[in-house]
Design a protein around this motif. Structure first.
Motif, short mmCIF file in Angstrom:
data_model
loop_
_atom_site.label_atom_id
_atom_site.label_comp_id
_atom_site.label_asym_id
_atom_site.label_seq_id
_atom_site.Cartn_x
_atom_site.Cartn_y
_atom_site.Cartn_z
N ALA A 9 -2.75 -1.18 0.85
CA ALA A 9 -3.19 -1.18 2.40
C ALA A 9 -4.13 -2.48 2.56
O ALA A 9 -4.85 -2.88 1.70
N SER A 11 -5.03 -6.25 5.20
CA SER A 11 -5.44 -6.79 6.66
C SER A 11 -4.67 -7.84 6.73
O SER A 11 -5.30 -9.00 6.44
N LEU A 105 -9.24 -8.31 3.96
CA LEU A 105 -10.30 -7.01 3.89
C LEU A 105 -11.50 -7.61 3.12
O LEU A 105 -11.31 -8.08 1.87
N LYS A 109 -15.10 -3.86 4.76
CA LYS A 109 -13.92 -3.04 5.22
C LYS A 109 -13.19 -2.18 4.26
O LYS A 109 -12.69 -1.10 4.63
N ILE A 113 -12.06 1.71 4.25
CA ILE A 113 -10.95 2.59 4.06
C ILE A 113 -10.96 3.52 2.95
O ILE A 113 -10.49 4.55 3.01
N GLU A 132 -7.28 -6.31 -1.04
CA GLU A 132 -6.51 -4.98 -0.65
C GLU A 132 -6.82 -3.64 -1.31
O GLU A 132 -7.82 -3.70 -2.01
N LEU A 150 -4.80 6.02 8.52
CA LEU A 150 -5.32 4.89 8.41
C LEU A 150 -4.95 4.15 9.94
O LEU A 150 -5.69 3.48 10.40
N LYS A 151 -3.56 4.48 10.34
CA LYS A 151 -3.18 3.90 11.38
C LYS A 151 -4.06 4.53 12.76
O LYS A 151 -4.16 3.61 13.90
N CYS A 155 -10.43 1.38 13.66
CA CYS A 155 -11.10 0.24 12.76
C CYS A 155 -10.95 -1.01 13.76
O CYS A 155 -10.16 -1.44 14.52
N ILE A 159 -4.57 -3.06 10.19
CA ILE A 159 -4.07 -2.37 8.72
C ILE A 159 -2.60 -2.54 8.58
O ILE A 159 -1.98 -1.62 9.38
N SER A 160 -2.24 -3.01 7.48
CA SER A 160 -0.78 -2.91 7.19
C SER A 160 -0.49 -2.36 5.79
O SER A 160 -1.50 -2.46 5.06
#
Length: 165
Positions: A9, A11, A105, A109, A113, A132, A150-151, A155, A159-160
């Motif tokens: 995960a 950013s 991140l 942050k 997560i 990450e 998470l999606k 936040c 997040i990708s």
């Protein structure tokens, strides 16, 4: 022994999609009647990770920002990438706005997560690795659930997901 599946995960934003979106903004600024002769432009500065918006009035700069947002949404880039906290600076007959793009991140942050993952999915492991978060589990269904969680999480950063194994 069961094999662990994992993903990272992060950013981040897709660089090629960002370039395409800003190119579309530039073409739209050239063709729109309300921007003719105003010197309006939008540039993506890769090295600094910023967008440089410029026009002859504050209202036009704000309109350019709206066009940028619409193009980013069409390209599937989260608007959380844009840090719109900056002020429009006027210099003579030109108004400029520098919009930094959020990437990476920080520790705070990443902890947010991992806490979210541990609360919702106790069997999954979340480890902070630099900028990450590596998420691993023996169940692919858990990983898909974590991605959806998470999606859906509220936040203030994008997040990708990368590095699927």
């Amino acid at each position: 022994m069961a094999k662990d599946f994992s993903f990272d995960a992060v950013s981040d934003y897709d660089l090629s999609e960002m370039i395409n979106a800003i190119d579309q903004v530039g073409r739209e600024l050239q063709t729109r009647y309300d921007f003719q002769g105003t010197g309006a432009k939008c540039e993506f500065v890769r090295d600094a990770g910023t967008l440089e918006l410029e026009a002859n009035s504050d209202l036009k700069v704000q309109t350019i920002l709206d066009v940028v947002e619409s193009k980013l949404l069409k390209r599937g880039i989260s608007l959380k990438v844009l840090d719109k906290s900056g002020e429009i600076v006027q210099s003579g007959m030109v108004s400029k706005l520098t919009v930094p793009l959020l990437k990476g991140l920080d520790q705070e942050k990443a902890k947010k997560i991992t806490k979210l993952i541990r609360d919702e999915f106790p069997k999954a492991k979340a480890q902070i690795q630099g900028q990450e978060v590596r998420v691993s589990s023996t169940s692919k269904d858990d990983l898909q659930g974590i991605m959806n969680t998470l999606k859906a999480a509220d936040c203030d950063f994008p997040i990708s997901f990368t590095n699927f194994r």
